[in-house]
Design a protein around this motif. Structure first.
Motif, PDB file in Angstrom:
ATOM      1  N   HIS A 132       0.749  -1.291   0.023  1.00  0.00           N
ATOM      2  CA  HIS A 132      -0.058   0.133  -0.052  1.00  0.00           C
ATOM      3  C   HIS A 132       0.905   1.394   0.067  1.00  0.00           C
ATOM      4  N   ALA A 133       1.973   1.242   0.886  1.00  0.00           N
ATOM      5  CA  ALA A 133       2.782   2.628   1.277  1.00  0.00           C
ATOM      6  C   ALA A 133       4.136   2.533   0.204  1.00  0.00           C
ATOM      7  N   ARG A 134       4.271   1.334  -0.446  1.00  0.00           N
ATOM      8  CA  ARG A 134       5.664   1.215  -1.227  1.00  0.00           C
ATOM      9  C   ARG A 134       6.699   1.161  -0.120  1.00  0.00           C
ATOM     10  N   GLY A 135       6.225   0.729   1.008  1.00  0.00           N
ATOM     11  CA  GLY A 135       7.498   0.569   2.080  1.00  0.00           C
ATOM     12  C   GLY A 135       6.677   1.104   3.260  1.00  0.00           C
ATOM     13  N   TYR A 136       7.513   1.644   4.294  1.00  0.00           N
ATOM     14  CA  TYR A 136       7.079   2.039   5.673  1.00  0.00           C
ATOM     15  C   TYR A 136       6.529   3.489   5.642  1.00  0.00           C
ATOM     16  N   ASP A 137       5.186   3.603   5.752  1.00  0.00           N
ATOM     17  CA  ASP A 137       4.439   4.944   6.044  1.00  0.00           C
ATOM     18  C   ASP A 137       3.362   4.835   6.715  1.00  0.00           C
ATOM     19  N   HIS A 138       3.717   4.541   8.225  1.00  0.00           N
ATOM     20  CA  HIS A 138       2.562   3.980   9.107  1.00  0.00           C
ATOM     21  C   HIS A 138       3.136   4.481  10.488  1.00  0.00           C
ATOM     22  N   CYS A 139       1.820   4.800  11.037  1.00  0.00           N
ATOM     23  CA  CYS A 139       1.718   5.312  12.560  1.00  0.00           C
ATOM     24  C   CYS A 139       1.989   4.151  13.554  1.00  0.00           C
ATOM     25  N   PHE A 140       2.953   4.188  14.287  1.00  0.00           N
ATOM     26  CA  PHE A 140       3.458   3.473  15.615  1.00  0.00           C
ATOM     27  C   PHE A 140       2.785   4.052  16.729  1.00  0.00           C
ATOM     28  N   CYS A 141       1.870   3.331  17.441  1.00  0.00           N
ATOM     29  CA  CYS A 141       1.065   3.825  18.504  1.00  0.00           C
ATOM     30  C   CYS A 141       1.999   3.745  19.758  1.00  0.00           C
ATOM     31  N   LEU A 142       2.187   5.077  20.346  1.00  0.00           N
ATOM     32  CA  LEU A 142       3.276   5.073  21.429  1.00  0.00           C
ATOM     33  C   LEU A 142       2.421   5.077  22.619  1.00  0.00           C
ATOM     34  N   SER A 143       1.171   5.501  22.633  1.00  0.00           N
ATOM     35  CA  SER A 143       0.399   5.749  23.753  1.00  0.00           C
ATOM     36  C   SER A 143      -1.225   6.258  23.557  1.00  0.00           C
ATOM     37  N   ASP A 144      -1.820   6.084  24.511  1.00  0.00           N
ATOM     38  CA  ASP A 144      -3.495   6.420  23.955  1.00  0.00           C
ATOM     39  C   ASP A 144      -3.815   7.886  24.223  1.00  0.00           C
ATOM     40  N   ALA A 145      -2.981   8.414  24.574  1.00  0.00           N
ATOM     41  CA  ALA A 145      -3.153  10.021  24.933  1.00  0.00           C
ATOM     42  C   ALA A 145      -1.784  10.807  24.785  1.00  0.00           C
ATOM     43  N   PRO A 146      -1.643  11.830  24.671  1.00  0.00           N
ATOM     44  CA  PRO A 146      -0.471  12.641  24.916  1.00  0.00           C
ATOM     45  C   PRO A 146       0.017  12.693  26.162  1.00  0.00           C
ATOM     46  N   GLN A 147       1.389  12.658  26.203  1.00  0.00           N
ATOM     47  CA  GLN A 147       2.005  12.502  27.900  1.00  0.00           C
ATOM     48  C   GLN A 147       2.149  13.630  28.277  1.00  0.00           C
ATOM     49  N   ALA A 148       2.523  13.756  29.608  1.00  0.00           N
ATOM     50  CA  ALA A 148       3.102  14.837  30.283  1.00  0.00           C
ATOM     51  C   ALA A 148       4.295  15.359  29.862  1.00  0.00           C
ATOM     52  N   GLU A 149       5.402  14.470  29.872  1.00  0.00           N
ATOM     53  CA  GLU A 149       6.836  14.931  29.337  1.00  0.00           C
ATOM     54  C   GLU A 149       6.924  13.755  28.292  1.00  0.00           C
ATOM     55  N   LEU A 159       3.690   7.789  16.352  1.00  0.00           N
ATOM     56  CA  LEU A 159       5.074   8.220  15.654  1.00  0.00           C
ATOM     57  C   LEU A 159       4.984   7.797  13.914  1.00  0.00           C
ATOM     58  N   GLN A 160       4.970   8.472  13.124  1.00  0.00           N
ATOM     59  CA  GLN A 160       4.815   8.201  11.786  1.00  0.00           C
ATOM     60  C   GLN A 160       6.279   7.866  11.206  1.00  0.00           C
ATOM     61  N   VAL A 161       6.419   6.607  10.890  1.00  0.00           N
ATOM     62  CA  VAL A 161       7.622   6.204  10.290  1.00  0.00           C
ATOM     63  C   VAL A 161       7.600   5.965   8.806  1.00  0.00           C
ATOM     64  N   TYR A 162       8.356   6.825   7.966  1.00  0.00           N
ATOM     65  CA  TYR A 162       8.373   6.992   6.541  1.00  0.00           C
ATOM     66  C   TYR A 162       9.484   6.690   5.958  1.00  0.00           C
ATOM     67  N   SER A 163       9.864   5.547   5.079  1.00  0.00           N
ATOM     68  CA  SER A 163      11.193   5.203   4.805  1.00  0.00           C
ATOM     69  C   SER A 163      11.499   5.999   3.247  1.00  0.00           C
ATOM     70  N   GLY A 164      10.919   6.914   3.081  1.00  0.00           N
ATOM     71  CA  GLY A 164      11.311   7.940   1.751  1.00  0.00           C
ATOM     72  C   GLY A 164      11.097   7.168   0.618  1.00  0.00           C
ATOM     73  N   ASN A 165       9.783   6.569   0.480  1.00  0.00           N
ATOM     74  CA  ASN A 165       9.173   5.596  -0.535  1.00  0.00           C
ATOM     75  C   ASN A 165       9.097   6.496  -1.688  1.00  0.00           C
ATOM     76  N   MET A 166       8.805   7.628  -1.644  1.00  0.00           N
ATOM     77  CA  MET A 166       8.193   8.497  -2.865  1.00  0.00           C
ATOM     78  C   MET A 166       9.329   9.475  -3.367  1.00  0.00           C
ATOM     79  N   LEU A 167      10.408   9.299  -2.783  1.00  0.00           N
ATOM     80  CA  LEU A 167      11.375   9.984  -3.181  1.00  0.00           C
ATOM     81  C   LEU A 167      11.896   9.518  -4.613  1.00  0.00           C
TER      82      LEU A 167
END
Length: 354
Positions: free
Chosen positions: A248-265, A290-298
């Protein structure tokens, strides 16, 4: 030499002047432009103490507008994608100008990366900083409310770049800002694939996407998939593995879920290492995704700094942000901003060498 230099950096085709602020410490040097509040260069030492520029960009301001690739820019009002170029807030549907098929990408056709920001403040001293601001009027690209946004870039600690976004609105709206740096820790003076970099992400789930790169469900486990960066591995290791998500993304272009809400720090989200130079980037953030994108569209059609042709995989983006399409997904961390409240996003890019 340490401190701050403020300089004229060029003129756009419409005659508008672009300024630059150069921040320097004993170990780092960063140039920030008023165009897009973007980082035009970032010089970082390798294991031998040799400085190199580690971010993609251009040598003239108009090039950023002629071909929109978001190199080093501040992204807004909402980073990533909005399904169907619309969202509903308090029962009212807001249509946003589409620029990604039927969807919106990175704020619409004239997002924050294409605006001239104002230099509000520069801070000299051991931790030099610059703050830039932008007023996005009610209805800008279709987003409700007048938004006052700012971003502060600071060189802090031994070898850290701190980026802090803040925003307020006079009406209920949605906000999701990010920094869209394209990193090649080997140095962009002589480009080699950044997919040889080793990446570790502090997440156990990611958001699968459909063919339009919009999340089509909830978070799914990373274990057993090419997206499992729970233990450090070269980005290229599973990049060609037969997988619908990579297709779909021609590589990595996906959101990695770090938490279920913004953190204090800010807390550790990812570590990127270039084995050749020894440069290491640790990214800390208070954002839930965190969106990880491997530069697929360059695609090899762009000449960047140092007269280098930019090809697929020549840089990696690590974009701390809200989850994509959050305004349309009540099961995702909220991107809502109400009058009287303040949006704040802080990320720290910590550099070292091994």
């Amino acid at each position: 030499m340490t401190g701050i230099v403020r300089e004229h950096w060029g003129t756009l085709a419409n005659g508008d002047a672009v300024e630059a602020v150069v921040l320097r410490t004993h170990k780092l040097e960063m140039r920030v432009l008023t165009l897009g509040a973007l980082v035009q260069s970032l010089r970082v030492p390798d294991r031998n103490g040799t400085l190199a520029d580690i971010v993609l960009g251009h040598d003239a301001p108009q090039a950023y507008l002629d071909k929109r690739q978001f190199f080093g820019a501040a992204i807004g009002r909402f980073s990533n994608r909005l399904d169907g170029a619309a969202f509903v807030l308090d029962g009212k549907r807001h249509s946003i100008e589409s620029n990604d098929g039927d969807n919106v990408l990175h704020g619409g056709p004239e997002g924050f990366d294409r605006k001239l920001w104002r230099i509000d403040q520069v801070e000299e001293g051991a931790e030099p900083a610059v703050t830039l601001s932008l007023v996005s009027p009610d209805g800008d690209q279709g987003f409700p409310g007048t938004l006052h946004a700012s971003v502060t870039y600071r060189l802090a600690g031994e070898s850290e770049v701190s980026i802090t976004f803040e925003a307020t609105s006079d009406q209920p709206t949605v906000v999701g800002l990010t920094h869209h740096g394209y990193f090649n820790l080997g140095g962009v003076e002589a480009l080699a694939p950044a997919t040889s970099h080793v990446l570790q992400v502090e997440a156990t789930h990611f958001l699968p996407v459909g063919a339009n790169l919009i999340p089509h469900g909830g978070p799914e486990p990373l274990v057993g998939t090419p997206f499992d960066f729970g233990e450090a591995k070269p980005i290229e290791r599973d990049l060609r593995r037969a997988n619908a998500q990579l297709l779909h993304a021609r590589g990595y272009d996906h959101c990695f879920c770090l938490s279920d809400a913004p953190q204090a720090e800010p807390r550790l989200a990812a570590t990127l290492q270039d084995p050749r130079s020894g440069r290491v980037l640790q990214l800390l953030t208070d954002q839930p995704g965190l969106q990880v994108y491997s530069g697929n569209m360059l695609d090899g059609s762009t000449v960047g700094k140092y007269n280098q042709i930019i090809r697929p995989g020549d840089a990696v983006c690590l974009e701390p942000q809200a989850w994509p399409d959050a305004p349309n997904r009540h099961d995702f961390p909220s991107a809502r901003l109400d009058p009287g409240a303040a949006y704040r996003h802080r990320s720290v890019y910590r550099f070292s060498a091994r």
